[in-house]
Design a protein around this motif. Structure first.
Motif, PDB file in Angstrom:
ATOM      1  N   MET A  63      46.765  30.208  36.989  1.00 26.28           N
ATOM      2  CA  MET A  63      46.962  28.459  37.276  1.00 26.28           C
ATOM      3  C   MET A  63      45.516  27.908  36.978  1.00 26.28           C
ATOM      4  O   MET A  63      44.837  28.397  36.797  1.00 26.28           O
ATOM      5  N   GLU A  64      45.715  27.017  37.897  1.00 30.55           N
ATOM      6  CA  GLU A  64      44.601  26.082  37.070  1.00 30.55           C
ATOM      7  C   GLU A  64      43.172  26.631  37.613  1.00 30.55           C
ATOM      8  O   GLU A  64      43.102  26.723  39.369  1.00 30.55           O
ATOM      9  N   GLY A  65      42.282  27.269  37.081  1.00 30.06           N
ATOM     10  CA  GLY A  65      41.383  27.227  36.839  1.00 30.06           C
ATOM     11  C   GLY A  65      40.609  29.200  37.547  1.00 30.06           C
ATOM     12  O   GLY A  65      40.166  29.504  37.614  1.00 30.06           O
ATOM     13  N   VAL A  66      41.691  29.731  37.874  1.00 33.38           N
ATOM     14  CA  VAL A  66      42.029  30.897  38.661  1.00 33.38           C
ATOM     15  C   VAL A  66      43.387  31.761  37.195  1.00 33.38           C
ATOM     16  O   VAL A  66      43.958  31.716  37.173  1.00 33.38           O
ATOM     17  N   ILE A  67      42.557  33.433  37.416  1.00 32.40           N
ATOM     18  CA  ILE A  67      43.796  34.051  36.945  1.00 32.40           C
ATOM     19  C   ILE A  67      43.899  35.129  38.137  1.00 32.40           C
ATOM     20  O   ILE A  67      42.773  35.356  38.842  1.00 32.40           O
ATOM     21  N   VAL A  68      45.415  35.671  38.568  1.00 30.09           N
ATOM     22  CA  VAL A  68      45.734  36.085  39.473  1.00 30.09           C
ATOM     23  C   VAL A  68      46.547  37.466  38.575  1.00 30.09           C
ATOM     24  O   VAL A  68      47.196  37.564  38.395  1.00 30.09           O
ATOM     25  N   TYR A  69      45.850  38.368  38.997  1.00 33.02           N
ATOM     26  CA  TYR A  69      46.345  40.098  38.810  1.00 33.02           C
ATOM     27  C   TYR A  69      46.544  40.422  39.896  1.00 33.02           C
ATOM     28  O   TYR A  69      45.933  40.676  41.038  1.00 33.02           O
ATOM     29  N   SER A  70      48.259  40.665  39.683  1.00 32.13           N
ATOM     30  CA  SER A  70      48.917  42.114  40.666  1.00 32.13           C
ATOM     31  C   SER A  70      49.179  42.903  40.209  1.00 32.13           C
ATOM     32  O   SER A  70      49.448  43.302  39.543  1.00 32.13           O
ATOM     33  N   ILE A  71      48.287  44.422  41.595  1.00 32.73           N
ATOM     34  CA  ILE A  71      48.526  45.360  41.100  1.00 32.73           C
ATOM     35  C   ILE A  71      48.441  46.071  41.986  1.00 32.73           C
ATOM     36  O   ILE A  71      48.397  46.175  43.820  1.00 32.73           O
ATOM     37  N   LYS A  72      48.934  48.006  41.586  1.00 33.14           N
ATOM     38  CA  LYS A  72      49.697  48.454  42.766  1.00 33.14           C
ATOM     39  C   LYS A  72      48.491  49.680  42.738  1.00 33.14           C
ATOM     40  O   LYS A  72      47.932  50.189  41.381  1.00 33.14           O
ATOM     41  N   LEU A  73      48.068  50.261  43.636  1.00 33.01           N
ATOM     42  CA  LEU A  73      46.761  50.868  44.032  1.00 33.01           C
ATOM     43  C   LEU A  73      48.118  52.432  43.946  1.00 33.01           C
ATOM     44  O   LEU A  73      48.875  52.382  45.911  1.00 33.01           O
TER      45      LEU A  73
END
Length: 151
Positions: A45-55
């Motif tokens: 996204m604008e100015g940010v990277i979002v990672y979805s992670i499963k633990l």
């Protein structure tokens, strides 16, 4: 009379031995290696990277408390990669993750304020998990981590 004292002494020793409540649980490296993570998706996204992670708690113990961080390694002037002290703590974490339980976490990695991005391995993030298995004390502390994207 000696037999009576000997019997009382043996009975006392037996009671004392039975009252010792040692609840030692050995946390082996194999159990720590059963705490896994999986990459779900990356959103830019604008100015940010979002990672979805499963633990995934694949161990036989409850993860009593833990912290999960994501960071970008630094490329040094000699093209050697070193760890980055600038880490972002993930969102969505919780206490008492049961054996076999999977939770979804999100890492919001802001691009602003990172300085020279050409010195960061943005396409190769790392994950670090620090916590406690079964009990919160120094004997049950663990750490696990590595590449966020792994095969």
């Amino acid at each position: 009379m000696k037999i009576k004292y000997l019997s009382v002494m043996l009975l006392t020793l037996a009671l004392l031995a039975g009252c010792v409540n040692e609840n030692k649980v050995a946390i082996s490296p194999n159990e720590v290696n059963k705490i896994q993570w999986g990459f779900i998706e990356k959103q830019t996204m604008e100015g940010v990277i979002v990672y979805s992670i499963k633990l995934i708690n694949g161990s036989d113990f409850v993860i009593k408390q833990n912290n999960v961080f994501v960071s970008y390694p630094i490329i040094t002037t000699t093209n050697v990669i070193k760890s980055n002290e600038y880490k972002v703590e993930v969102k969505g974490n919780k206490l008492d993750i049961q054996p076999g339980e999977t939770i979804t976490l999100k890492a919001f990695m802001p691009l602003e304020g990172m300085g020279d991005k050409s010195l960061l391995r943005i396409d190769d993030p790392r994950i670090q998990i620090n916590g406690y298995l079964d009990k919160v004390d120094n004997n049950h502390k663990f750490s696990n981590g590595g590449y966020l994207y792994r095969e």
